[in-house]
Design a protein around this motif. Structure first.
Motif, PDB file in Angstrom:
ATOM      1  N   ASN A  12      12.906   7.311 -65.620  1.00  0.00           N
ATOM      2  CA  ASN A  12      11.828   8.212 -65.331  1.00  0.00           C
ATOM      3  C   ASN A  12      12.157   9.671 -65.645  1.00  0.00           C
ATOM      4  OD1 ASN A  12      10.644   5.747 -64.880  1.00  0.00           O
ATOM      5  ND2 ASN A  12      10.521   6.361 -62.484  1.00  0.00           N
ATOM      6  N   SER A  41      12.711   2.463 -66.659  1.00  0.00           N
ATOM      7  CA  SER A  41      11.825   3.570 -66.378  1.00  0.00           C
ATOM      8  C   SER A  41      10.345   2.967 -66.497  1.00  0.00           C
ATOM      9  CB  SER A  41      11.845   4.472 -67.598  1.00  0.00           C
ATOM     10  OG  SER A  41      13.173   5.219 -67.745  1.00  0.00           O
ATOM     11  N   ASP A  43       7.614   5.388 -66.283  1.00  0.00           N
ATOM     12  CA  ASP A  43       7.056   6.583 -66.713  1.00  0.00           C
ATOM     13  C   ASP A  43       6.703   6.439 -68.276  1.00  0.00           C
ATOM     14  OD1 ASP A  43       9.315   7.305 -67.387  1.00  0.00           O
ATOM     15  OD2 ASP A  43       8.838   9.420 -66.567  1.00  0.00           O
TER      16      ASP A  43
END
Length: 239
Positions: A12, A41, A43
């Motif tokens: 992220n 991740s 994001d």
């Protein structure tokens, strides 16, 4: 020719990962492969990585930076291994200067350099007057500022994946206990960007607890090995 592998664990970090990778790609002595380990991740990191050429991306479910580094090591092919953090920057001559030190002294196992901590303008850290950082350029005996022979990881082992903090300190202490030869080049090689969401800041309380556990573990191991129990950071005072 000596091959250098750079491993970058990321979780992220869509805001900073591109610049971190570019700082590795822009070396005066280029590394031979860049392995980015996406630690699950959620994001936009995956999308950012998809737009960057010249890197190898491997992915795992979220297991932490240590497990990501370990996956990077086992996936790499270089004779020498180095790391960058997903939000930090290398100076352009980092690998050139560290490799020159190793070439001049072939017995060296690890080479470090100097670092500088910089608060990212406009970040949460820039608005937090409680953050205290080392001033100026200081010694950087850190994993993300190290160039190491692959054999070092055979001697010391991989990183402890069950902890969130103190992993670097414990691994570096094991390397020193093993008698590995290290050197610090007197040049600025890396910049640590402090923005307020750095893991070492977020996990400060947990770090204090795990640091105490790490010290006790090392002292126990020294006793079992018949070594002095006086730690390397001892001040010379009794008690």
């Amino acid at each position: 020719m000596t091959r250098i592998s750079c491993i970058i664990p990321v979780w992220n970090c869509e805001t900073y990962i591109s610049a971190a990778i570019e700082s590795v790609k822009n070396q005066t002595r280029p590394v031979d492969e860049i392995i980015v380990v996406d630690d699950g991740s959620t994001d936009g990191t995956a999308g950012v990585l998809a737009g960057i050429s010249g890197i190898t991306v491997v992915r795992q479910t979220n297991q932490g930076a240590s497990a990501a580094r370990n996956l990077g090591i086992t996936s790499s092919t270089g004779d020498l291994i180095c790391f960058n953090d997903a939000d930090d920057l290398w100076m352009p001559e980092k690998t050139e200067r560290q490799l020159a030190a190793m070439t001049a002294s072939p017995d060296l196992d690890m080479v470090f350099g100097m670092i500088e901590h910089r608060i990212v303008e406009g970040s949460a850290a820039a608005k937090n007057d409680q953050i205290s950082l080392p001033q100026g350029i200081v010694e950087g005996r850190l994993i993300q500022n190290m160039l190491a022979k692959r054999s070092v990881f055979e001697t010391v082992g991989l990183f402890e994946a069950s902890k969130s903090t103190t992993v670097e300190q414990e691994w570096l202490l094991k390397a020193r206990e093993a008698g590995l030869a290290e050197f610090l080049v007197p040049d600025l090689t890396s910049v640590r960007q402090v923005h307020g969401d750095n893991m070492t800041l977020r996990l400060a309380t947990e770090k204090r607890s795990e640091y105490n556990d790490m010290l006790m573990k090392i002292l126990r191991e020294r006793r079992q090995a018949g070594k002095t129990v006086k730690p390397t950071w001892d001040t010379g005072k009794d008690g």
